[in-house]
Scaffold this active site. Structure first.
Site, mmCIF file in Angstrom:
data_model
loop_
_atom_site.group_PDB
_atom_site.id
_atom_site.type_symbol
_atom_site.label_atom_id
_atom_site.label_comp_id
_atom_site.label_asym_id
_atom_site.label_seq_id
_atom_site.Cartn_x
_atom_site.Cartn_y
_atom_site.Cartn_z
ATOM 1 N N CYS A 79 0.861 -1.186 0.000
ATOM 2 C CA CYS A 79 0.000 0.000 0.000
ATOM 3 C C CYS A 79 0.896 1.235 0.000
ATOM 4 C CB CYS A 79 -0.884 -0.009 1.244
ATOM 5 S SG CYS A 79 -1.721 1.547 1.556
ATOM 6 N N GLU A 110 -7.180 -5.604 4.382
ATOM 7 C CA GLU A 110 -7.585 -4.278 3.904
ATOM 8 C C GLU A 110 -8.498 -4.402 2.690
ATOM 9 O OE1 GLU A 110 -4.802 -1.545 2.164
ATOM 10 O OE2 GLU A 110 -5.590 0.081 3.377
ATOM 11 N N CYS A 134 -4.957 -0.242 -7.136
ATOM 12 C CA CYS A 134 -3.813 -0.618 -6.286
ATOM 13 C C CYS A 134 -3.739 -2.117 -6.036
ATOM 14 C CB CYS A 134 -3.834 0.156 -4.974
ATOM 15 S SG CYS A 134 -4.977 -0.471 -3.723
ATOM 16 N N HIS A 176 -12.663 5.810 -3.028
ATOM 17 C CA HIS A 176 -11.672 4.857 -2.505
ATOM 18 C C HIS A 176 -11.984 3.433 -2.964
ATOM 19 C CE1 HIS A 176 -8.004 4.630 -0.381
ATOM 20 N NE2 HIS A 176 -8.430 3.742 0.493
ATOM 21 N N TYR A 228 -9.308 0.826 -5.194
ATOM 22 C CA TYR A 228 -8.900 -0.570 -4.977
ATOM 23 C C TYR A 228 -8.879 -1.358 -6.283
ATOM 24 C CZ TYR A 228 -8.881 -0.288 0.120
ATOM 25 O OH TYR A 228 -8.571 0.006 1.419
ATOM 26 N N GLU A 277 -0.131 1.344 9.348
ATOM 27 C CA GLU A 277 -1.388 1.896 9.839
ATOM 28 C C GLU A 277 -1.183 2.361 11.283
ATOM 29 O OE1 GLU A 277 -1.183 -1.381 8.776
ATOM 30 O OE2 GLU A 277 -1.668 -0.843 6.712
ATOM 31 N N CYS A 319 -3.285 7.529 -1.751
ATOM 32 C CA CYS A 319 -4.590 7.647 -2.424
ATOM 33 C C CYS A 319 -5.664 8.238 -1.519
ATOM 34 C CB CYS A 319 -5.063 6.289 -2.904
ATOM 35 S SG CYS A 319 -3.745 5.219 -3.444
ATOM 36 N N THR A 358 -3.971 4.602 7.458
ATOM 37 C CA THR A 358 -2.981 4.205 6.463
ATOM 38 C C THR A 358 -2.063 5.370 6.146
ATOM 39 O OG1 THR A 358 -4.504 2.632 5.480
ATOM 40 C CG2 THR A 358 -2.733 3.405 4.085
HETATM 41 FE FE1 SF4 Z 1 -3.309 1.921 -0.005
HETATM 42 FE FE2 SF4 Z 1 -4.702 1.030 -2.076
HETATM 43 FE FE3 SF4 Z 1 -5.851 2.656 -0.267
HETATM 44 FE FE4 SF4 Z 1 -3.990 3.537 -2.006
HETATM 45 S S1 SF4 Z 1 -6.064 2.759 -2.490
HETATM 46 S S2 SF4 Z 1 -4.128 4.017 0.170
HETATM 47 S S3 SF4 Z 1 -2.616 1.801 -2.092
HETATM 48 S S4 SF4 Z 1 -5.068 0.569 0.055
HETATM 49 FE FE FE Z 2 -7.208 1.738 2.082
#
Ligand code: SF4
Ligand code: FE
Length: 482
Positions: free
Chosen positions: A99, A446, A298, A291, A295, A256, A103, A190
């Site tokens: 991660c 996550e 990422c 968000h 996902y 985290e 983001c 995060t």
């Molecule tokens: Fe982390 Fe993915 Fe959230 Fe970006 S979108 S902060 S990489 S978990």
């Molecule tokens: Fe996240």
């Protein structure tokens, strides 16, 4: 300075006076701590990639006024922007297998942009101006911003104001002419220790009695009264052993923290919502929507690394030609690309908001995240299947390097003769890291709970799914007249 280099980013983090605790101790230098440094490196990658000509188009945006900024600090003004966001996240996932944390700020910016506009339209407030001024500052400094939404929430059956302990949702405890003072905490933050700033948002829809809890604002992460308690990750202390092989991914990781706000002052011009309770839910829905789109980028990038690792493990075992192994790799790819399809689809179907920025298609973004709560688990299961049991029974790097034991480990744990045992163990440890170790925090749990647990998406899917229309369609085909 609109774009920082990775090194400048690291130096700017060094200058912060963060209050960080781990294992019951205050960490004086989080930047260089062996457990924490890999997570900083992941964020640094978002700066490094922006400097590489090959990735510039994806990692940066040139604004209409000519300023060039990192895409992580961009307001999406088209469906192209939304798609490029997902592509950028896949790239960052591929380069870190972790991660990269940045983001949440980008998703908060975009949710704030349209929501502050809507609040001002209704109430004549000045949140949108406040927010635009703040955003300009972030784009100029190229800071990383943590988007902090999740309150500890205490008794889930009670509203924020009805909790036995009033701090279980972050709230305003004092109102002054020049701003407000807040108390509370945000859980699972995060990347907060790798961010220069934090944007705080409410975590659920709120009623009129929750006025003090309907608060959104931005402050520096080292503002007085803020402190962070680092969360444990499975196998985290392996990073203290100085081994490169055993940690699986020695350079990158995630982090985290439980972040406490103990009487933190927020000046007026950094407030983006203050008591307009009906907009708390709007902000949550938009942030979560962005968000959930994220996902689809990422986790796909991390999935690419895991699929590659499983394929390498198969090669090293001499099993690459087995038809069931090939089929499992196809299945993993199919699942991973399905997630990517969802990320791209909810972006392509995005629509402009009243404020002008683009919002993803909320139904498709929620379907995206719902799939993310499942497919990485299946991809991880298949990776473990291909890797074999050695992934969890192999001796340590110290044994491999030991003058007496090492040759024995080398001899008996060899796969195909052309590959060293060391390389075989390296790839197995990477799979272990992603499926059971520190990176499993990001890739598995996550995927389940980040950006909202599965049930949160099902509620949105129910709301957006338009069942009434589907019933009408069925009745028309069946020639039912009522
Ligand atoms: Fe982390 Fe993915 Fe959230 Fe970006 S979108 S902060 S990489 S978990
Ligand atoms: Fe996240």
């Amino acid at each position: 300075m609109a774009l920082m280099t990775g090194e400048q980013y690291v130096e700017s983090m060094r200058k912060l006076n963060l209050e960080v605790y781990m294992f019951g101790e205050k960490i004086e230098n989080p930047v260089d701590h062996p457990i924490l440094r890999p997570s900083l490196n992941s964020v640094k990658m978002t700066y490094d990639l922006a400097q590489i000509p090959e990735h510039e188009a994806l990692m940066t945006v040139t604004l209409p006024d000519g300023r060039k900024i990192n895409r992580f600090n961009n307001i999406h003004m088209s469906t192209d922007d939304l798609r490029n966001k997902v592509k950028m996240q896949r790239l960052c996932g591929q380069k870190t297998a972790a991660c990269f944390q940045r983001c949440v700020g980008m998703d908060a910016f975009n949710a704030q942009y349209s929501t502050t506009y809507d609040i001002d339209q209704k109430y004549g407030t000045h949140y949108h101006e406040n927010f635009k001024k703040y955003l300009h500052y972030i784009q100029e400094t190229d800071f990383t911003v943590d988007g902090a939404m999740t309150d500890p929430k205490g008794d889930r059956s009670l509203a924020p104001h009805a909790q036995a302990d009033p701090d279980l949702y972050l709230r305003v405890v004092e109102r002054r002419d020049d701003g407000v003072v807040v108390c509370g905490a945000k859980a699972h933050q995060t990347g907060i220790i790798n961010s220069q700033e934090v944007i705080v948002m409410p975590t659920i829809a709120m009623g009129p009695d929750d006025k003090d809890y309907a608060i959104s604002f931005a402050v520096p992460t080292d503002a007085e009264g803020i402190f962070m308690i680092i969360g444990r990750q499975s196998c985290d202390t392996r990073k203290l052993e100085g081994s490169q092989i055993d940690v699986g991914n020695s350079e990158f990781g995630g982090v985290e923290a439980l972040t406490v706000f103990d009487h933190v002052f927020v000046p007026n011009d950094r407030i983006f919502l203050n008591g307009e309770t009906e907009f708390a839910g709007v902000l949550v829905e938009r942030f979560a929507g962005y968000h959930r789109q994220s996902y689809g980028g990422c986790k796909v990038g991390v999935g690419d690394v895991l699929i590659g690792a499983a394929a390498v493990a198969a090669d090293y075992n001499g099993a690459a030609k087995a038809s069931h192994v090939k089929d499992k790799l196809i299945e993993m790819t199919h699942l991973n690309e399905t997630l990517y399809c969802c990320g791209i689809a909810c972006s392509a179907e995005g629509q402009p908001t009243e404020s002008g920025n683009y919002l993803i298609d909320l139904l498709l973004a929620n379907v995206c995240k719902q799939n993310v709560t499942r497919f990485p688990y299946e991809i991880a299961r298949l990776a473990e299947d291909i890797a074999g049991g050695l992934m969890v029974t192999a001796p340590s790097e110290k044994d491999l390097k030991d003058p007496k034991i090492g040759p024995v480990v080398e001899k008996y744990l060899k796969g195909i003769s052309t590959v060293s045992t060391e390389n075989r163990l390296r790839i197995l440890r990477l799979i272990e890291n992603l499926t059971l170790g520190t990176a499993a925090v990001g890739y598995r749990t996550e995927s389940m709970h980040g950006a909202g647990s599965p049930q949160a998406q099902r509620i949105m899917i129910a709301r957006q799914g338009n069942l009434a229309k589907k019933k009408k369609l069925a009745k028309a085909i069946a020639k039912i007249e009522e």
